[in-house]
Write a protein that holds these residues in place. Structure first.
Motif, PDB file in Angstrom:
ATOM      1  N   GLY A   1       0.824  -1.220   0.000  1.00 45.92           N
ATOM      2  CA  GLY A   1       0.000   0.000   0.000  1.00 45.92           C
ATOM      3  C   GLY A   1       0.849   1.256   0.000  1.00 45.92           C
ATOM      4  O   GLY A   1       0.622   2.161   0.805  1.00 45.92           O
TER       5      GLY A   1
ATOM      6  N   THR B   1       1.041   3.733  -2.072  1.00 44.01           N
ATOM      7  CA  THR B   1       0.494   4.975  -2.626  1.00 44.01           C
ATOM      8  C   THR B   1      -0.474   5.673  -1.665  1.00 44.01           C
ATOM      9  O   THR B   1      -0.974   6.756  -1.969  1.00 44.01           O
ATOM     10  N   GLY B   2      -0.730   5.088  -0.512  1.00 48.24           N
ATOM     11  CA  GLY B   2      -1.664   5.693   0.440  1.00 48.24           C
ATOM     12  C   GLY B   2      -0.963   6.663   1.381  1.00 48.24           C
ATOM     13  O   GLY B   2       0.229   6.958   1.229  1.00 48.24           O
ATOM     14  N   SER B   3      -1.726   7.151   2.342  1.00 46.00           N
ATOM     15  CA  SER B   3      -1.212   8.143   3.285  1.00 46.00           C
ATOM     16  C   SER B   3      -0.015   7.589   4.074  1.00 46.00           C
ATOM     17  O   SER B   3       1.052   8.210   4.141  1.00 46.00           O
ATOM     18  N   ILE B   4      -0.165   6.413   4.663  1.00 45.37           N
ATOM     19  CA  ILE B   4       0.943   5.815   5.421  1.00 45.37           C
ATOM     20  C   ILE B   4       2.068   5.398   4.475  1.00 45.37           C
ATOM     21  O   ILE B   4       3.251   5.609   4.769  1.00 45.37           O
TER      22      ILE B   4
ATOM     23  N   ARG C   1      -3.049  -0.628  -5.157  1.00 49.47           N
ATOM     24  CA  ARG C   1      -4.238  -1.215  -5.759  1.00 49.47           C
ATOM     25  C   ARG C   1      -4.423  -0.663  -7.172  1.00 49.47           C
ATOM     26  O   ARG C   1      -4.296  -1.396  -8.132  1.00 49.47           O
TER      27      ARG C   1
ATOM     28  N   ALA D   1       0.549  -1.148   5.021  1.00 54.68           N
ATOM     29  CA  ALA D   1      -0.100   0.172   4.903  1.00 54.68           C
ATOM     30  C   ALA D   1      -1.305   0.105   3.989  1.00 54.68           C
ATOM     31  O   ALA D   1      -1.719   1.117   3.438  1.00 54.68           O
ATOM     32  N   LEU D   2      -1.864  -1.090   3.809  1.00 54.88           N
ATOM     33  CA  LEU D   2      -3.094  -1.180   3.002  1.00 54.88           C
ATOM     34  C   LEU D   2      -4.301  -1.138   3.929  1.00 54.88           C
ATOM     35  O   LEU D   2      -4.152  -1.244   5.145  1.00 54.88           O
TER      36      LEU D   2
ATOM     37  N   ALA E   1       0.483  -0.937  10.272  1.00 56.26           N
ATOM     38  CA  ALA E   1      -0.469   0.178  10.224  1.00 56.26           C
ATOM     39  C   ALA E   1      -1.876  -0.392  10.071  1.00 56.26           C
ATOM     40  O   ALA E   1      -2.830   0.121  10.648  1.00 56.26           O
ATOM     41  N   ASN E   2      -1.991  -1.464   9.315  1.00 51.72           N
ATOM     42  CA  ASN E   2      -3.277  -2.076   8.973  1.00 51.72           C
ATOM     43  C   ASN E   2      -3.922  -2.729  10.211  1.00 51.72           C
ATOM     44  O   ASN E   2      -3.843  -3.927  10.445  1.00 51.72           O
ATOM     45  N   LYS E   3      -4.596  -1.884  11.016  1.00 49.10           N
ATOM     46  CA  LYS E   3      -5.142  -2.344  12.288  1.00 49.10           C
ATOM     47  C   LYS E   3      -6.227  -3.392  12.109  1.00 49.10           C
ATOM     48  O   LYS E   3      -6.452  -4.239  12.970  1.00 49.10           O
ATOM     49  N   GLU E   4      -6.931  -3.338  10.952  1.00 46.82           N
ATOM     50  CA  GLU E   4      -8.032  -4.271  10.727  1.00 46.82           C
ATOM     51  C   GLU E   4      -7.573  -5.731  10.838  1.00 46.82           C
ATOM     52  O   GLU E   4      -8.344  -6.593  11.261  1.00 46.82           O
TER      53      GLU E   4
ATOM     54  N   ASP F   1       0.428   2.669  14.207  1.00 46.16           N
ATOM     55  CA  ASP F   1      -0.682   3.486  14.711  1.00 46.16           C
ATOM     56  C   ASP F   1      -0.135   4.332  15.874  1.00 46.16           C
ATOM     57  O   ASP F   1       0.550   3.808  16.757  1.00 46.16           O
TER      58      ASP F   1
ATOM     59  N   MET G   1      -5.441  11.756   6.532  1.00 45.71           N
ATOM     60  CA  MET G   1      -5.317  10.299   6.391  1.00 45.71           C
ATOM     61  C   MET G   1      -6.161   9.829   5.208  1.00 45.71           C
ATOM     62  O   MET G   1      -6.877  10.609   4.592  1.00 45.71           O
ATOM     63  N   GLY G   2      -6.106   8.536   4.909  1.00 44.41           N
ATOM     64  CA  GLY G   2      -6.950   7.964   3.858  1.00 44.41           C
ATOM     65  C   GLY G   2      -8.427   8.092   4.221  1.00 44.41           C
ATOM     66  O   GLY G   2      -8.775   8.316   5.388  1.00 44.41           O
TER      67      GLY G   2
ATOM     68  N   MET H   1       2.611  11.350  11.619  1.00 44.90           N
ATOM     69  CA  MET H   1       2.739   9.897  11.504  1.00 44.90           C
ATOM     70  C   MET H   1       4.156   9.452  11.138  1.00 44.90           C
ATOM     71  O   MET H   1       4.507   8.291  11.311  1.00 44.90           O
TER      72      MET H   1
HETATM   73  P1  NAD Z   1      -5.044   4.992   2.123  1.00 46.04           P
HETATM   74  O1  NAD Z   1      -6.384   4.756   1.621  1.00 46.04           O
HETATM   75  O2  NAD Z   1      -4.472   6.361   2.064  1.00 46.04           O
HETATM   76  O3  NAD Z   1      -4.007   4.021   1.371  1.00 46.04           O
HETATM   77  C1  NAD Z   1      -4.227   2.651   1.218  1.00 46.04           C
HETATM   78  C2  NAD Z   1      -3.156   1.981   0.386  1.00 46.04           C
HETATM   79  O4  NAD Z   1      -3.431   0.579   0.288  1.00 46.04           O
HETATM   80  C3  NAD Z   1      -3.065   2.478  -1.047  1.00 46.04           C
HETATM   81  O5  NAD Z   1      -1.731   2.360  -1.486  1.00 46.04           O
HETATM   82  C4  NAD Z   1      -3.966   1.501  -1.825  1.00 46.04           C
HETATM   83  O6  NAD Z   1      -3.563   1.352  -3.159  1.00 46.04           O
HETATM   84  C5  NAD Z   1      -3.741   0.209  -1.053  1.00 46.04           C
HETATM   85  N1  NAD Z   1      -4.939  -0.644  -0.977  1.00 46.04           N
HETATM   86  C6  NAD Z   1      -6.148  -0.278  -0.484  1.00 46.04           C
HETATM   87  N2  NAD Z   1      -7.013  -1.313  -0.535  1.00 46.04           N
HETATM   88  C7  NAD Z   1      -6.340  -2.361  -1.047  1.00 46.04           C
HETATM   89  C8  NAD Z   1      -6.688  -3.711  -1.347  1.00 46.04           C
HETATM   90  N3  NAD Z   1      -7.925  -4.182  -1.153  1.00 46.04           N
HETATM   91  N4  NAD Z   1      -5.734  -4.516  -1.855  1.00 46.04           N
HETATM   92  C9  NAD Z   1      -4.488  -4.042  -2.076  1.00 46.04           C
HETATM   93  N5  NAD Z   1      -4.096  -2.783  -1.820  1.00 46.04           N
HETATM   94  C10 NAD Z   1      -5.006  -1.943  -1.315  1.00 46.04           C
HETATM   95  O7  NAD Z   1      -5.004   4.459   3.641  1.00 46.04           O
HETATM   96  P2  NAD Z   1      -4.137   4.961   4.873  1.00 46.04           P
HETATM   97  O8  NAD Z   1      -4.789   6.125   5.515  1.00 46.04           O
HETATM   98  O9  NAD Z   1      -2.698   5.059   4.472  1.00 46.04           O
HETATM   99  O10 NAD Z   1      -4.324   3.754   5.890  1.00 46.04           O
HETATM  100  C11 NAD Z   1      -3.674   2.500   5.735  1.00 46.04           C
HETATM  101  C12 NAD Z   1      -3.846   1.676   7.010  1.00 46.04           C
HETATM  102  O11 NAD Z   1      -3.161   2.329   8.059  1.00 46.04           O
HETATM  103  C13 NAD Z   1      -5.295   1.525   7.469  1.00 46.04           C
HETATM  104  O12 NAD Z   1      -5.478   0.268   8.049  1.00 46.04           O
HETATM  105  C14 NAD Z   1      -5.431   2.602   8.530  1.00 46.04           C
HETATM  106  O13 NAD Z   1      -6.395   2.294   9.499  1.00 46.04           O
HETATM  107  C15 NAD Z   1      -4.044   2.595   9.137  1.00 46.04           C
HETATM  108  N6  NAD Z   1      -3.644   3.871   9.771  1.00 46.04           N
HETATM  109  C16 NAD Z   1      -3.548   5.003   9.017  1.00 46.04           C
HETATM  110  C17 NAD Z   1      -3.174   6.199   9.611  1.00 46.04           C
HETATM  111  C18 NAD Z   1      -2.997   7.465   8.776  1.00 46.04           C
HETATM  112  O14 NAD Z   1      -2.535   8.471   9.308  1.00 46.04           O
HETATM  113  N7  NAD Z   1      -3.350   7.471   7.509  1.00 46.04           N
HETATM  114  C19 NAD Z   1      -2.911   6.254  10.982  1.00 46.04           C
HETATM  115  C20 NAD Z   1      -3.030   5.072  11.716  1.00 46.04           C
HETATM  116  C21 NAD Z   1      -3.372   3.889  11.110  1.00 46.04           C
END
Ligand code: NAD
Ligand code: MG
Length: 384
Positions: A8, A10-13, A36, A97-98, A120-123, A147, A201-202, A263
């Motif tokens: 992951g 390309t996301g925020s983390i 993704r 980080a997905l 990061a992926n708490k789920e 987190d 965040m995402g 973060m």
């Molecule tokens: P985001 O939506 O900004 O980024 C998600 C990343 O994962 C992207 O690169 C996307 O391409 C990829 N992705 C998403 N769904 C996917 C799938 N089904 N299969 C494959 N790749 C997939 O999310 P985020 O805010 O960076 O959060 C990521 C994780 O970190 C989450 O579990 C979130 O709860 C946790 N988290 C985020 C923050 C934050 O500051 N953003 C803080 C604490 C915890």
């Protein structure tokens, strides 16, 4: 040198992890990236960091192949290859980080191959925390929290290996709707819900922060990460997001970890642990925050928090069912199918319809997740 994979990127983390790696190129080497569908950013990242592999799970792979044709990068397509890069022999740490349930299988694969996890992926821990932490212990794998609240607890526990914990306090900003009534929340739009006061965040976690489901997910995450009983976990609203969480020991002493909400700090520590690395991130100034304040969370208004804490107490497959229903409800809210208050109703109704299973194995979790998504989708259809 630590060899790193980001699931992951390309996301925020993911993007902030790359910033940290860029600052410490002498310490961290990037082995693989995944996204993704945001292939444009993935291509840019791959050109800059030149990893050995990139994975696209659901996007325009042809474009990536074309753009990266001159590079020595192996391009893989499909979800299963997240597990391929998470288990490469040369990898030390996998940054998860997905978003959502999708993190579970690649994280378990990484653990089975002895890779440390920057989580990061708490789920993943919400769904199957018992199995994930047991497998980590069996494989001598460290789960290093990204987190911010869990990084705070982790830091408070450093050097306290012989001290018994009485309880922990997870802090929560309260989100954009703190202090509002259910009536105020009737007609909230997604644009309003996506404006978090302190963190960028995402989308999914930003909505979870607005409903306070995020804090419920974090309580379950903390339970497994730190081996706590549900009654040892307390939630406190702290709107300034300066104290990131606290530990109270058996003698009544409380330790807190503080800092500006950024973060990159917990990400950097998860990568560099047990070392701390210097950086020039903005520093906290007491005079900018003459008051740090605390409130009780309102679980009558923010029912998702109450539902999540109850699911934690019941355990078994309930957190998995709750997580699946919440993922479906959040995406339905983001696509204007349901209102803000419907999120809690859908999660609760899905839980009421689910069969309770006390000790699920992984296949049972997969099945519970699938069924709960179906149930939640049916409830949404009936509502609209
Ligand atoms: P985001 O939506 O900004 O980024 C998600 C990343 O994962 C992207 O690169 C996307 O391409 C990829 N992705 C998403 N769904 C996917 C799938 N089904 N299969 C494959 N790749 C997939 O999310 P985020 O805010 O960076 O959060 C990521 C994780 O970190 C989450 O579990 C979130 O709860 C946790 N988290 C985020 C923050 C934050 O500051 N953003 C803080 C604490 C915890
Ligand atoms: Mg958090």
């Amino acid at each position: 040198m630590k060899n790193i994979v980001i699931l992951g990127s390309t996301g925020s983390i993911g993007r902030q992890t790359l910033e940290v790696i860029d600052l410490h190129r002498d310490k961290f080497k990037l082995i693989a990236l995944s996204a993704r569908s945001n292939v444009d950013l993935l291509i840019e990242q791959a050109k800059k960091f030149r990893p050995q592999y990139v994975v696209i799970t659901n996007g325009n792979t042809d474009k990536v192949r074309k753009e990266l044709a001159g590079e020595k990068i192996e391009i893989l397509e499909g979800y299963d290859h997240l597990s391929t890069i998470a288990s490469l022999p040369q990898v030390d740490i996998v940054v998860t980080a997905l978003v959502g349930f999708a993190g579970l299988i690649p994280t378990l694969t990484a653990i089975e191959h002895g890779k440390d996890i920057a989580l990061a992926n708490k789920e993943t821990l919400v769904v199957a925390g018992e199995i994930v932490t047991r497998k980590a212990a069996e494989n001598n794998v460290k789960i290093l929290p990204v987190d911010s609240e869990h990084s705070a607890i982790f830091q408070c526990l450093m050097g306290e290996e012989n001290s018994a914990v009485e309880k922990i306090y997870l802090t929560a900003s309260g989100g954009p709707f703190r202090g509002m009534s259910r009536n105020d929340l009737q007609h909230i739009t997604k644009e309003q819900a996506l404006k978090h006061p302190n963190w960028s965040m995402g989308n999914k976690i930003t909505i979870d922060s607005a409903t306070l489901m995020n804090k419920g997910l974090e309580a379950i995450e903390a339970r497994w990460l730190f081996g706590l009983r549900p009654e040892q976990i307390d939630i406190i609203i702290h709107p300034q997001s300066i104290i990131h969480s606290l530990v109270q020991f058996v003698d009544g002493s409380i330790k807190a970890q503080m800092g500006l909400p950024d973060m990159r700090l917990p990400i950097q520590l998860a990568l560099s642990y047990p070392e701390r690395l210097p950086n020039d991130f903005p520093r906290f100034n007491f005079m900018d925050y003459p008051q740090l304040t605390f409130e009780k969370p309102d679980t009558q208004v923010f029912r998702c928090l109450a539902i999540a804490l109850e699911a934690m107490r019941k355990g078994g497959n309930y957190p998995c069912v709750m997580n699946a229903a919440n993922e479906i409800a959040v995406y339905a809210f983001l696509s204007d199918q349901i209102g803000f208050l419907d999120i809690a109703d859908i999660v609760e109704e899905t839980l009421n319809k689910a069969e309770y299973i006390q000790s699920p194995d992984i296949d049972t979790y997969l099945e519970c997740d699938r069924k709960a998504r179906e149930t939640a989708e049916q409830i949404i259809l009936k509502k609209s």
